[in-house]
Design a protein around this motif. Structure first.
Motif: not given
Length: 667
Positions: A416-427
């Motif tokens: 779970n990645i939240r480092v990008i502003p205004k973005t949540v990524v699940d890989l």
């Protein structure tokens, strides 16, 4: 004008003493040491008396295909009507509620509840659910267990209707023990209609409309104890199925189709949960018995008059969830299931292909045991990264099958990645394998099968999977969601049977608040499934191959606009498109494409809501459906010599529904 309000519906509507559904939610917070004297919610007020909304619907439908009822709630053309609402009542410690939707149509429900705080309550439920298939063409007519041929082709609707009524009671038993509750629920369901079926007679294969008339009664009861650190429940579940259609016969042959047998099922279970510091332990133990003792069709060589069928079940589960540190959580669960078949075994004359061999063999009582283990962990590195991973294991033991033991193992990890502003990524990535004991084509189960054949649910398999999910809010008024998946199944040890499957697709959704009054939303998705299979016409090595390509498309777009005509009028609309196609290709010495299965639908809804005053409102809605499908396997009645069909059951129609709704808001 159709108002389908039967006696049960009218009786429930007249039951003004509404009832309360039992609430067995677990209290998670321990507030015994919290001083709440200084806490006050200034905006938390409980409204006394009635509140909510009731509505009445009247409309007109145009359709020449019963399949449109799955979308419009009723298959009849012409005028229709229904009622609904959501009303609650509270006076001191007493409370009641009513929810209803499309009551009076072929798909509606009613829920009534009432009770008193810290005492208990009662609830009543009624529902009518109808699913429409097609209008069949048949020259066989059912009459008291006899399928009678007719010289004239008749039309018959293939549809199934489930009508259910239930009652439930729940009570607080604090006088016996603090935190003790008891409940009992009962429901009765009638299932009626006609569905597709087939049989093989001396004259050849026959497709016919199988009449359905059955009842199912369910009872569940239990007692619950809810303490600060632990909860438990002792429950009983019973199910009783009765089929009112007996064996079917033809004028020249008796009992050509066996009826679904009556059966009973009983289960007693004990569940519990215990809070131990930062860890939670839960478990369940259940034992059950399934019984089937209906009469058998008597044929030459059958030694039994009735079937003494019995299966004993045992299910157990234990799980835990522990917060090892503020950043690290660990979860685990172990499940065990045992199905012990104690049904009758006897020597029967065996059939090989279509001839009686004269040999006598004993039927087998198949048992199955399953063991599942799951371990999952998550670790939060910081506010931007979180890693999750797990291991799943399943072992299955069966007797009297080609493969008596199989083992499935799966490893997966998700970042779970939240480092990008205004973005949540699940890989997420996963890898699964299946193997087991030696695969052996036993004579008791597969005497006529190719020894190289591997059934897909028993065969060795390797699966690789990838998933991606992205939530992005580039602007304050715009939200974008995207997800995609890819799975590859490889049956690398299979020569005859399913050899490989690829499944991949994506979905994207957008929501935009363009102004304070206008909201627009849209979505699109596609999925592809590619399956490969090998076969043998010569009962030896593979000599023909099949490739099946399935494709699905789903599109949706809509809007809502508020504040028109001095804030009295709001409008909205929604359009949906769905398409599915299946292509089958057979390869021997040359490519031989089969006919395709193909379907699509367009659905459009437009509506407007107008407030007559603060309490009364009108809604005018229009729905349109364009539906088409075609299946190469459908043929007209008696189009093929020796084959009796139900006609071409494909759909090709346009349907319209115009509905006016009057709503009244209670004080």
């Amino acid at each position: 004008m159709k108002f389908n309000l039967n006696l049960i519906t009218i009786g429930l509507l007249a039951a003004s003493a509404s009832v309360n559904a039992a609430d067995f939610s677990v209290k998670q917070a321990n507030t015994s040491k919290v001083n709440t004297n200084a806490y006050q919610c200034k905006s938390c007020t409980v409204t006394q008396g009635y509140r909510g909304e009731v509505n009445a619907n009247v409309g007109w439908a145009s359709s020449d295909d019963i399949h449109s009822g799955n979308n419009f709630g009723d298959s009849d053309a012409g005028w229709r009507g229904s009622v609904g609402g959501d009303v609650s009542y509270r006076q001191g410690e007493y409370h009641a509620a009513m929810q209803a939707d499309e009551l009076g149509s072929d798909n509606g429900y009613l829920h009534l509840e009432a009770g008193k705080n810290n005492l208990g309550g009662v609830q009543l439920d009624y529902s009518l659910l109808t699913r429409y298939d097609a209008t069949a063409q048949t020259q066989l007519w059912h009459n008291n267990g006899l399928l009678l041929p007719d010289s004239h082709t008749r039309s018959l609707d293939l549809e199934l209707q489930r009508e259910k009524i239930g009652i439930g009671l729940e009570g607080e038993l604090d006088a016996l023990l603090n935190g003790l509750k008891g409940y009992i629920n009962y429901d009765h369901e009638d299932k009626t209609g006609n569905r597709r079926s087939s049989l093989l007679a001396n004259s050849g294969p026959i497709n016919f409309a199988l009449p359905v008339d059955a009842t199912t009664q369910n009872i569940n009861a239990g007692i619950c104890i809810d303490q600060h650190q632990w909860q438990s429940e002792l429950a009983y579940n019973g199910s009783y199925y009765r089929n009112h259609i007996n064996h079917l016969s033809l004028p020249y042959a008796d009992n050509v189709y066996a009826a679904t047998p009556d059966n009973d099922a009983h289960q007693v279970s004990l569940t519990g949960q215990y809070l131990l510091g930062s860890s939670v332990i839960n478990g369940r133990l259940a034992t059950g018995r399934m019984i089937q003792d209906d009469n058998l069709i008597q044929v030459s060589g059958n030694p039994l008059q009735s079937w003494d069928g019995e299966v004993e079940t045992l299910d157990a589960r234990i799980g835990f969830s522990s917060m090892l540190s503020p950043r690290w959580r660990l979860n685990g669960q172990l499940d065990y299931s045992d199905r012990d078949n104690k049904s009758s075994t006897w020597d029967f004359a065996q059939f090989e292909v279509d001839n009686v061999s004269g040999a006598f063999k004993q039927n087998v009582a198949m048992d199955i045991q399953r063991t599942n283990f799951k371990l999952q962990s998550s670790y939060r590195f910081n506010s931007d990264y979180r890693l999750l991973g797990g291991f799943d294991y399943k072992a299955v033991e069966r007797n009297y099958t080609e493969r008596e033991e199989t083992e499935d193992s799966a490893l997966w990890a998700k970042l779970n990645i939240r480092v990008i502003p205004k973005t949540v990524v699940d890989l997420k990535a996963s890898y699964e394998t299946r193997d087991g004991s030696t695969y052996d084509s036993l004579e008791a189960t597969s005497v006529e099968e190719n020894p190289l054949l591997r059934k897909f649910y028993l065969a060795d398999r390797n699966r690789n999977g990838l998933e991606l999910r992205v939530n992005h809010t580039p602007l304050q008024w715009l939200t974008v969601d995207f997800d995609a998946h890819y799975n590859n199944d490889d049956y690398d040890s299979t020569l005859i049977g399913l050899t490989g499957v690829k499944d991949y697709g994506y979905n994207v959704q957008l929501s935009a608040q363009l102004s304070n009054r206008l909201n627009v939303f849209a979505s699109a998705g596609q999925q592809w499934i590619e399956s490969d299979m090998a076969g043998s016409q010569a009962y030896a090595s593979p000599d023909w191959y099949t490739n099946v390509d399935d494709e699905f498309i789903d599109l949706n777009i809509g809007f809502t606009y508020d504040g028109l005509m001095d804030d009295r009028l709001s409008i909205g609309g929604n359009y949906q498109f769905a398409n599915s196609a299946s292509d089958t290709l057979i390869t021997t010495t040359t490519d031989q494409p089969y006919g395709d299965y193909y379907s699509y639908s367009h659905n459009l809804e437009l509506y407007g809501r107008y407030a007559l005053n603060e309490r009364m409102g009108l809604k005018l809605s229009y729905q349109y459906e364009r539906y088409y499908d075609t299946d190469y396997a459908e043929v007209s009645p008696y189009a093929v010599p020796g084959l009796v069909t139900l006609g071409e059951l494909n759909h090709n129609y346009n349907a319209h529904l115009l509905m006016l709704t009057f709503s009244y808001m209670l004080p």
